[in-house]
Design a protein around this motif. Structure first.
Motif, PDB file in Angstrom:
ATOM      1  N   MET A 194      40.977  37.272  39.340  1.00 17.37           N
ATOM      2  CA  MET A 194      41.630  38.558  39.575  1.00 17.37           C
ATOM      3  C   MET A 194      40.877  39.684  38.878  1.00 17.37           C
ATOM      4  O   MET A 194      40.725  40.786  39.410  1.00 17.37           O
ATOM      5  CB  MET A 194      43.071  38.514  39.079  1.00 17.37           C
ATOM      6  CG  MET A 194      43.844  39.809  39.282  1.00 17.37           C
ATOM      7  SD  MET A 194      45.465  39.800  38.476  1.00 17.37           S
ATOM      8  CE  MET A 194      44.982  39.812  36.748  1.00 17.37           C
ATOM      9  N   GLN A 195      40.386  39.422  37.678  1.00 15.66           N
ATOM     10  CA  GLN A 195      39.684  40.460  36.919  1.00 15.66           C
ATOM     11  C   GLN A 195      38.408  40.917  37.616  1.00 15.66           C
ATOM     12  O   GLN A 195      38.069  42.098  37.580  1.00 15.66           O
ATOM     13  CB  GLN A 195      39.365  39.945  35.510  1.00 15.66           C
ATOM     14  CG  GLN A 195      40.597  39.818  34.627  1.00 15.66           C
ATOM     15  CD  GLN A 195      40.323  39.071  33.329  1.00 15.66           C
ATOM     16  OE1 GLN A 195      39.258  38.464  33.147  1.00 15.66           O
ATOM     17  NE2 GLN A 195      41.288  39.084  32.424  1.00 15.66           N
ATOM     18  N   SER A 196      37.717  39.989  38.270  1.00 18.46           N
ATOM     19  CA  SER A 196      36.486  40.383  38.962  1.00 18.46           C
ATOM     20  C   SER A 196      36.792  41.315  40.124  1.00 18.46           C
ATOM     21  O   SER A 196      36.089  42.298  40.359  1.00 18.46           O
ATOM     22  CB  SER A 196      35.737  39.144  39.466  1.00 18.46           C
ATOM     23  OG  SER A 196      36.400  38.552  40.561  1.00 18.46           O
ATOM     24  N   VAL A 197      37.871  41.001  40.870  1.00 19.38           N
ATOM     25  CA  VAL A 197      38.271  41.860  41.989  1.00 19.38           C
ATOM     26  C   VAL A 197      38.756  43.209  41.476  1.00 19.38           C
ATOM     27  O   VAL A 197      38.461  44.263  42.043  1.00 19.38           O
ATOM     28  CB  VAL A 197      39.359  41.168  42.828  1.00 19.38           C
ATOM     29  CG1 VAL A 197      39.834  42.080  43.947  1.00 19.38           C
ATOM     30  CG2 VAL A 197      38.835  39.863  43.407  1.00 19.38           C
ATOM     31  N   LEU A 198      39.511  43.177  40.376  1.00 17.26           N
ATOM     32  CA  LEU A 198      40.034  44.409  39.783  1.00 17.26           C
ATOM     33  C   LEU A 198      38.905  45.320  39.322  1.00 17.26           C
ATOM     34  O   LEU A 198      38.959  46.543  39.507  1.00 17.26           O
ATOM     35  CB  LEU A 198      40.952  44.062  38.614  1.00 17.26           C
ATOM     36  CG  LEU A 198      41.715  45.215  37.966  1.00 17.26           C
ATOM     37  CD1 LEU A 198      42.649  45.866  38.973  1.00 17.26           C
ATOM     38  CD2 LEU A 198      42.503  44.719  36.754  1.00 17.26           C
ATOM     39  N   LEU A 199      37.869  44.730  38.761  1.00 19.65           N
ATOM     40  CA  LEU A 199      36.713  45.512  38.322  1.00 19.65           C
ATOM     41  C   LEU A 199      36.100  46.265  39.495  1.00 19.65           C
ATOM     42  O   LEU A 199      35.847  47.477  39.426  1.00 19.65           O
ATOM     43  CB  LEU A 199      35.667  44.579  37.693  1.00 19.65           C
ATOM     44  CG  LEU A 199      34.289  45.184  37.415  1.00 19.65           C
ATOM     45  CD1 LEU A 199      34.391  46.284  36.352  1.00 19.65           C
ATOM     46  CD2 LEU A 199      33.297  44.101  36.977  1.00 19.65           C
TER      47      LEU A 199
END
Length: 453
Positions: free
Chosen positions: A169-174
């Motif tokens: 999720m963090q990669s997409v959020l970035l």
């Protein structure tokens, strides 16, 4: 990095929630890539309406390119989950290396094939002489960033399938947050228009892909990315298993391309671009449904695949029930949201009363059968997660076949606006067949497995 989820021993309900909710949120955030672009483009002074139609023509083509990432990612992730469930880390590592190689190969092929053909393709997809000047530069810049788009989407699946849903999720959020920040700078401050929107997307995908690759090469995940010679057996398995989710996404985009082309043809010179502008907003709303829904059903494939490989049918069935409940619950919320907040959503893109009225009607029609659609996603992706492409692929083909039949038949009988009725017809008929197949096949499938628990 501490393992977030024990796929073998954690209680199923909390485990499904811990994986499904971050995966759903990640896909919801990823929708911002296209929606934010379209919101900004639609608000460009003087040219916003035509520019939005141009971006709308590109939208399905852009997603079709990205579908290759899902082919490899969702083909490799269930196999990795099954191998990890069997405690075969060496095979899981070969799968990851093969996925990485395939993503680079597909990136090169797509750029070489599509860049020379981009203008005639966009005309075929529904671009008119008025919208083509906006569609061509947007599509060109996006194609140049194809490696970043495919690596970010494909390799992220291999992070999630190891139990690191939060990191995925963090990669997409970035990427999404970076896109949100860069869009107004490039589009308005630098006066780049649609080119700025495409450039912001490419740079955001570059950042997301670097984040994922750094995580997978750092040794913080159980399976580490190591460059190896592509393994023919692994590649064959990945391509075979991933073909079903790839075809789901790819055929969805072919349907949208056909829809735009039919709207342009049936609407004629006076209404063709108007209907495509409306459809661009409608499909932006549908992305808010289908992408998070796919995050729930696709993200939780790791639970099904791991426990199927470990020979634990009770945990598979328990997880499937939770996944179905989440998918149907989410679509129920979105059904209400469409009717309550639909006009406000539309006005983010366009404030023309005619656009708002027609688009709201179309959204209400297209979401009529999204509750059955939630069940369809859970069952078909569940088969895929267990490596059962022989069930998943025909079910996907059936739903798409119904859609294509309705797409071409309805406007011939009732006019251009009837095109929007194709979606609820295929959602309903597709789900009915999926339920029948699942009820007949799931018992024998699970009880063939050795070492049941």
């Amino acid at each position: 990095m501490k393992v977030e989820n024990d796929l073998r021993h954690d209680k199923i309900g909390p485990l499904v929630l811990r994986i499904a909710l971050p995966s759903m949120l990640a896909q919801f955030v990823s929708v911002l890539y296209s929606i934010v672009d379209r919101i900004y483009i639609g608000n460009i002074p003087q040219t916003g309406t035509l520019a939005l139609a141009g971006a709308g023509v590109c939208g399905p083509a852009v997603t079709l390119v990205s579908a290759f990432a899902f082919w490899i990612g969702t083909g490799g992730a269930p196999i990795m989950s099954i191998r990890l469930g069997q405690r075969d880390e060496a095979s899981a590592e070969r799968i990851m290396s093969s996925c990485f190689s395939l993503l680079l190969i597909f990136s090169a092929i797509l750029m070489l094939v599509l860049l020379p053909l981009r203008e005639p393709l966009l005309r075929l997809f529904g671009a008119s002489s008025l919208t083509l000047p906006y569609a061509v530069p947007y599509f060109t810049l996006y194609l140049l960033g194809t490696p970043f788009a495919l690596l970010a989407g494909g390799m992220n699946q291999l992070v999630i399938c190891q139990g690191f849903a939060r990191a995925g999720m963090q990669s997409v959020l970035l990427g999404a947050l970076l896109n949100l920040l860069l869009d107004p700078i490039f589009i308005f401050s630098l006066g780049m228009g649609v080119r700025g929107a495409a450039l912001a997307t490419v740079l955001s995908q570059m950042a997301a892909s670097l984040y994922v690759l750094r995580l997978l090469t750092s040794g913080k995940t159980p399976v580490r990315l190591r460059l190896k010679r592509p393994d023919a057996d692994s590649i064959g398995r990945i391509l075979l298993l991933g073909i079903s989710p790839f075809l789901i996404i790819a055929l969805d985009q072919v349907m949208l391309i056909s829809m735009n082309a039919l709207l342009q043809r049936c609407g004629g010179p006076s209404e063709g671009d108007f209907y495509i502008t409306c459809n661009t907003i409608v499909q932006s709303f549908m992305l808010l449904i289908t992408m998070p829904l796919g995050g729930i059903s696709g993200g939780t494939q790791s639970i099904l695949g791991y426990n199927f490989g470990a020979g634990k049918p009770k945990r598979v069935l328990h997880a499937q029930r939770w996944i179905i409940a989440l998918c149907v619950g989410f679509t129920a919320v979105m059904f209400l949201f469409a009717r309550i907040a639909g006009p406000g959503f539309i006005r983010l893109f366009q404030r023309d009363p005619a656009v708002v009225q027609t688009t709201y009607w179309a959204i209400c029609i297209e979401t009529l059968a999204i509750l059955p659609l939630g069940l369809q996603y859970a069952l078909v992706d569940g088969f895929t997660g267990m490596g059962q492409v022989q069930y998943a692929m025909p079910l996907s083909f059936w739903r798409k076949g119904v859609y294509f039949a309705a797409l071409f038949l309805l406007p011939a009988l009732f006019g251009a606006k009837a095109i929007f009725c194709a979606e609820p017809i295929c959602d309903l008929l597709g789900t009915m067949v999926s339920i029948t197949v699942w009820l007949r096949c799931i018992g024998p499938l699970l009880h063939k497995r050795p070492g049941r628990a």
